[in-house]
Scaffold this active site. Sequence first.
Site, PDB file in Angstrom:
ATOM      1  N   LYS A  41     -20.525  -9.524  -8.605  1.00  0.00           N
ATOM      2  CA  LYS A  41     -20.829  -9.909  -7.232  1.00  0.00           C
ATOM      3  C   LYS A  41     -20.728  -8.666  -6.329  1.00  0.00           C
ATOM      4  O   LYS A  41     -19.826  -7.839  -6.523  1.00  0.00           O
ATOM      5  CB  LYS A  41     -19.784 -10.956  -6.813  1.00  0.00           C
ATOM      6  CG  LYS A  41     -19.962 -11.554  -5.469  1.00  0.00           C
ATOM      7  CD  LYS A  41     -18.920 -12.662  -5.280  1.00  0.00           C
ATOM      8  CE  LYS A  41     -18.873 -13.091  -3.830  1.00  0.00           C
ATOM      9  NZ  LYS A  41     -17.921 -14.164  -3.584  1.00  0.00           N
TER      10      LYS A  41
ATOM     11  N   LYS B  35      -4.354 -12.444  -8.865  1.00  0.00           N
ATOM     12  CA  LYS B  35      -3.883 -11.328  -8.026  1.00  0.00           C
ATOM     13  C   LYS B  35      -2.554 -10.785  -8.541  1.00  0.00           C
ATOM     14  O   LYS B  35      -2.314  -9.578  -8.527  1.00  0.00           O
ATOM     15  CB  LYS B  35      -3.744 -11.788  -6.576  1.00  0.00           C
ATOM     16  CG  LYS B  35      -5.100 -12.010  -5.929  1.00  0.00           C
ATOM     17  CD  LYS B  35      -5.117 -11.569  -4.488  1.00  0.00           C
ATOM     18  CE  LYS B  35      -6.532 -11.535  -3.958  1.00  0.00           C
ATOM     19  NZ  LYS B  35      -6.784 -12.594  -3.000  1.00  0.00           N
TER      20      LYS B  35
ATOM     21  N   LYS C 293     -17.379  -4.418  -1.789  1.00  0.00           N
ATOM     22  CA  LYS C 293     -17.032  -3.081  -1.313  1.00  0.00           C
ATOM     23  C   LYS C 293     -16.034  -2.423  -2.277  1.00  0.00           C
ATOM     24  O   LYS C 293     -16.124  -1.239  -2.566  1.00  0.00           O
ATOM     25  CB  LYS C 293     -16.390  -3.218   0.062  1.00  0.00           C
ATOM     26  CG  LYS C 293     -16.504  -1.995   0.894  1.00  0.00           C
ATOM     27  CD  LYS C 293     -16.220  -2.325   2.326  1.00  0.00           C
ATOM     28  CE  LYS C 293     -16.571  -1.149   3.182  1.00  0.00           C
ATOM     29  NZ  LYS C 293     -16.488  -1.436   4.592  1.00  0.00           N
TER      30      LYS C 293
END
Length: 324
Positions: free
Chosen positions: A192, A112, A195
Amino acid sequence: MKKRIFSGARPTGRLHLGNYLGALQNWVRLQDEYDCVYCVVDIHALTTLTDTGAIQQNIQDMVLDWLAAGLDPKKSILFVQSHVPEVTELSTLLGMITPLGWLLRVPTFKEKARLQSQNVNYGLVGYPVLMTADIVLYKAEAVPVGEDQVPHLELAREIVRRFNGLFGDTFPEPQAKLTNFPLVVGLDGKEKMSKQLGNHIELALTAEETPAKIMTAVTDPARRYRNDPGHPEVCNIFRLHRYFSARPEDELSQKCRTAQIGCVECKRVLAEEINAALRPFRERRAQLAEHPQEIRDLLVDGADRARVIARETIKEVKQKMGLA
Ligand code: SF4
């Protein structure tokens, strides 16, 4: 007494097939066997969100999906993380006994930090501590996870062991309740379903929107022309048929390999099957959506029930840490 499990999900709005097949249908099943605490982790969402304007609508949309799929507020506690502020208090206290080195080596933190290098905030590195607080505030004994999430839970277990070692047995070490979560691949046939990547099929699409969405899916790249034989084992549409068709291995697989069926037809059949499978969900969701205040009320009630447990835990933790 049933064992207690805890699970949380970020408020991402309307859920997609990957969320449903990978976790939500399992949560629904677990309700009969366990004392379940299911949480919308809105504070966690702040670690990566820059625009928070949609959080309330996203919570409403996601909880609508939870309820329509069968999560039952009479059986389980359903609530929003920030409505039980004791979780941030516990997170602060657990942060005092968590070595920074443990947090800096977490692979998802490194990932991240790389992806949002302009916003490497304190919440991002402290994420596993808040996650541990989420679980142990309710003294949950198990957490339903897929294989890929086991390392995250291991860190929570390390923090619990450290706390219990320093201040005496307080929290159960949360066990991973491994489930065969299928990893649902998105319409791009590579990643995967997500959204964020835009490769998803929302559960709440209309019967008309569903085939339009599925028609965009990548299939076997070797099938350039209608008469080319296909390879269902590399095709994501075929994988999705496995969840919704009665016997895809026999009939459909054979038709694909011998080019008796084209990809457009195959996708149309899948869309019909998904529409049929989700019809009861969609009808229930539409009914629930007419009463938004009831959704808000049930979340208030869920938070009230969660706070009864949370206050007890905080009282005990403060006593053991010498703060009370
Ligand atoms: S016919 Fe169906 S299973 Fe075969 S490649 Fe096309 S979409 Fe995939």
